[in-house]
Design a protein around this motif. Structure first.
Motif, PDB file in Angstrom:
ATOM      1  N   ARG A 234      -5.296   5.551   4.339  1.00  0.00           N
ATOM      2  CA  ARG A 234      -4.069   5.995   3.759  1.00  0.00           C
ATOM      3  C   ARG A 234      -3.992   6.108   2.185  1.00  0.00           C
ATOM      4  NH1 ARG A 234       0.595   4.006   5.934  1.00  0.00           N
ATOM      5  NH2 ARG A 234       1.658   4.256   4.123  1.00  0.00           N
ATOM      6  N   ILE A 235      -4.814   5.239   1.511  1.00  0.00           N
ATOM      7  CA  ILE A 235      -4.786   5.241   0.046  1.00  0.00           C
ATOM      8  C   ILE A 235      -5.333   6.589  -0.397  1.00  0.00           C
ATOM      9  CG2 ILE A 235      -5.310   3.907  -2.099  1.00  0.00           C
ATOM     10  CD1 ILE A 235      -3.168   2.726  -0.185  1.00  0.00           C
ATOM     11  N   ALA A 236      -6.495   6.715   0.066  1.00  0.00           N
ATOM     12  CA  ALA A 236      -7.391   7.744  -0.419  1.00  0.00           C
ATOM     13  C   ALA A 236      -6.425   8.969  -0.492  1.00  0.00           C
ATOM     14  CB  ALA A 236      -8.404   8.153   0.304  1.00  0.00           C
ATOM     15  N   PHE A 237      -5.691   9.239   0.524  1.00  0.00           N
ATOM     16  CA  PHE A 237      -5.045  10.536   0.367  1.00  0.00           C
ATOM     17  C   PHE A 237      -3.617  10.521  -0.503  1.00  0.00           C
ATOM     18  CE2 PHE A 237      -7.498  11.432   4.053  1.00  0.00           C
ATOM     19  CZ  PHE A 237      -7.926  12.888   4.010  1.00  0.00           C
ATOM     20  N   GLN A 238      -3.358   9.185  -0.878  1.00  0.00           N
ATOM     21  CA  GLN A 238      -2.166   9.081  -1.873  1.00  0.00           C
ATOM     22  C   GLN A 238      -2.490   8.955  -3.099  1.00  0.00           C
ATOM     23  OE1 GLN A 238      -0.827   5.519   0.742  1.00  0.00           O
ATOM     24  NE2 GLN A 238       1.282   6.330  -0.072  1.00  0.00           N
ATOM     25  N   ILE A 239      -3.792   8.913  -3.470  1.00  0.00           N
ATOM     26  CA  ILE A 239      -4.381   9.160  -4.742  1.00  0.00           C
ATOM     27  C   ILE A 239      -4.123  10.603  -5.144  1.00  0.00           C
ATOM     28  CG2 ILE A 239      -6.308   9.212  -6.172  1.00  0.00           C
ATOM     29  CD1 ILE A 239      -7.546   6.962  -4.413  1.00  0.00           C
TER      30      ILE A 239
END
Length: 486
Positions: A234-239
């Motif tokens: 999830r975090i990867a795409f929020q960066i």
């Protein structure tokens, strides 16, 4: 860059794992979270070259630099899902409000909330990663209103995947609940629990660590995973969207940007934190909270103390959280695994921890924070509506941070992350505008008429659907309820 490995935030001879491993099995040793061992830092020249890329090309370049080791074809499939957003070229567009305020519309996907930005591609990648697996996967998700609909939408009817979504009964808006309870797909199960979001999230974390539960799943040839922001997928795409927005505004202003994040579980803010570490033109990340202002207290004082707090229900329910999971990844990035483990064990044992003075100074290099109460939220909704700008209650809380920044330095450009469309919280807007105490459906039509705005079809059609998932249980009964469904 060569493939990079992930490590657990709490260390303890934690084996290095790949991005694929961390995504499929997000439960790190000692109750920690998987996180990147190293983040790349970019030169001014590299950052300048990124500024001219479109969103998809930027994503490919950043993921390659992060060393996530995702095959080009798998990433290509995932990024194609942005073609279903309002603007296929720019899934998270910026709207200039005035000379120093830009609102980033992160809600232009199928469920009208920012979680689509990560969960649409996440679902595609997860499915591709297990396409040759002989096992099924059970994906757990706990929601305060936005993660649930986005996860269910992303994984509906995907082969070899089952999803259980846990939400606090009465803790979401009606539209958010209907987005979950009306979804028809045999691989989805939605369960309300008697409790709040912290209870739901604690149950998710407990189940991820529960050896008996996992053994019962293994007997059915099922592996366990999660779609909350405990999962780095999830975090990867929020960066990405923080990098994109900071570059767009920097091109116009030639000044480092403040990013304002209405924050609950801190995944969105974490993405901005990583973007700043990597060298993108971000000055400070401002955390906006509601009356559950644990994050404001932590960033201002260095003490995270939930021992004397009880969760308050507010008009911005996605931020009604006291235990923000992703603070742990910030602690790891700044202070290392041993200190992170010590602090998190204190939180679990004593319900609080305190940073040293020097550690708090490091936090303050990256973050500032403020909060507002419900009355301020309603006043802000009304004030902006009279200017023809219709925002949701979480975005209204972010305006408090913008006003505070303006009082300190009126020249700094700010990007406010607008995390949900107004349609998810229409009754709160009609309350703010003194239009009466209306149901979700009544409020949607009243606002659409008053401001000549269109209600998206996927929101309107919810009210004609039957609610399929109506089960509500005490949290202690959750494991057996899930196993019975399986």
């Amino acid at each position: 860059m060569q493939q990079q490995y992930f490590t657990g935030t709490r260390g303890g001879n934690c084996p290095s794992v790949t991005f694929q491993d961390a995504l499929l099995n997000p439960n790190a040793p000692y109750g920690g979270l998987y996180t990147l061992k190293n983040l790349p830092t970019f030169s001014k020249e590299q950052i300048q070259s990124f500024a001219n890329l479109n969103y998809a090309s930027l994503a490919k370049n950043i993921f390659q630099s992060l060393g996530l080791g995702i095959k080009d074809s798998i990433l290509e499939n995932a990024l194609k899902l942005y073609e279903n957003f309002d603007n296929p070229e720019i899934p998270a567009p910026l709207e200039k409000i005035n000379e120093t305020l830009y609102i980033q519309k992160l809600y232009c996907g199928p469920t009208r909330a920012f979680k689509d930005m990560a969960l649409q591609p996440f679902g595609s990648i997860f499915s591709d990663f297990i396409s040759n697996s002989s096992k099924e996967y059970l994906i757990l998700t706990a929601t305060s209103g936005d993660t649930g609909p986005a996860t269910l939408q992303s994984f509906a009817n995907k082969p070899n995947i089952k999803v259980v979504c846990i939400y606090p009964k009465g803790g979401t808006s009606d539209v958010q609940r209907l987005q979950m309870t009306t979804l028809e797909a045999k691989n989805l199960k939605v369960i309300g629990i008697n409790g709040n979001f912290d209870d739901a999230q604690n149950m998710l974390k407990t189940l991820l660590k529960d050896e008996n539960f996992k053994a019962a799943l293994e007997q059915k040839n099922i592996s366990l995973s999660a779609a909350n922001s405990v999962n780095f997928g999830r975090i990867a795409f929020q960066i990405l969207y923080h990098i994109y927005s900071s570059l767009q505004v920097y091109k116009l202003t030639k000044m480092p940007i403040n990013i304002i994040v209405p924050s609950g579980n801190f995944g969105n803010a974490l993405g901005a934190f990583y973007a700043k570490i990597m060298g993108f033109p971000i000055q400070k990340i401002w955390i906006a909270s509601n009356s559950n202002n644990i994050l404001t207290e932590f960033i201002q004082t260095g003490t995270y103390d939930i021992s004397h707090k009880s969760l308050q229900k507010t008009y911005s329910p996605a931020m009604d959280i006291l235990k923000s999971s992703n603070i742990e990844r910030v602690l790891f990035a700044l202070f290392g695994e041993n200190r992170t483990r010590e602090l998190m064990e204190n939180l679990e044992k004593n319900k609080k921890y305190s940073l040293e003075k020097s550690e708090l100074q490091m936090i303050k290099q990256y973050f500032e924070a403020t909060f507002c109460d419900d009355s301020y939220c309603l006043e802000t909704l009304k004030k902006y509506a009279t200017m023809g700008i219709i925002i949701d209650p979480h975005t209204a809380c972010g305006i408090k941070a913008y006003e505070q920044i303006q009082s300190l330095d009126s020249s700094i450009p700010c990007i406010l992350c607008s995390t949900a469309e107004w349609t998810k919280f229409a009754p709160t807007l009609t309350k703010a505008l003194e239009m009466g105490d209306l149901s979700d459906e009544e409020a949607l039509h009243a606002l659409a008429k008053k401001f000549s705005i269109t209600i998206p079809e996927q929101i309107l059609e919810l009210f004609a659907k039957n609610e399929i998932h109506t089960q509500v249980v005490d949290k202690d009964l959750l494991p057996q309820t899930i196993l019975q469904w399986l």
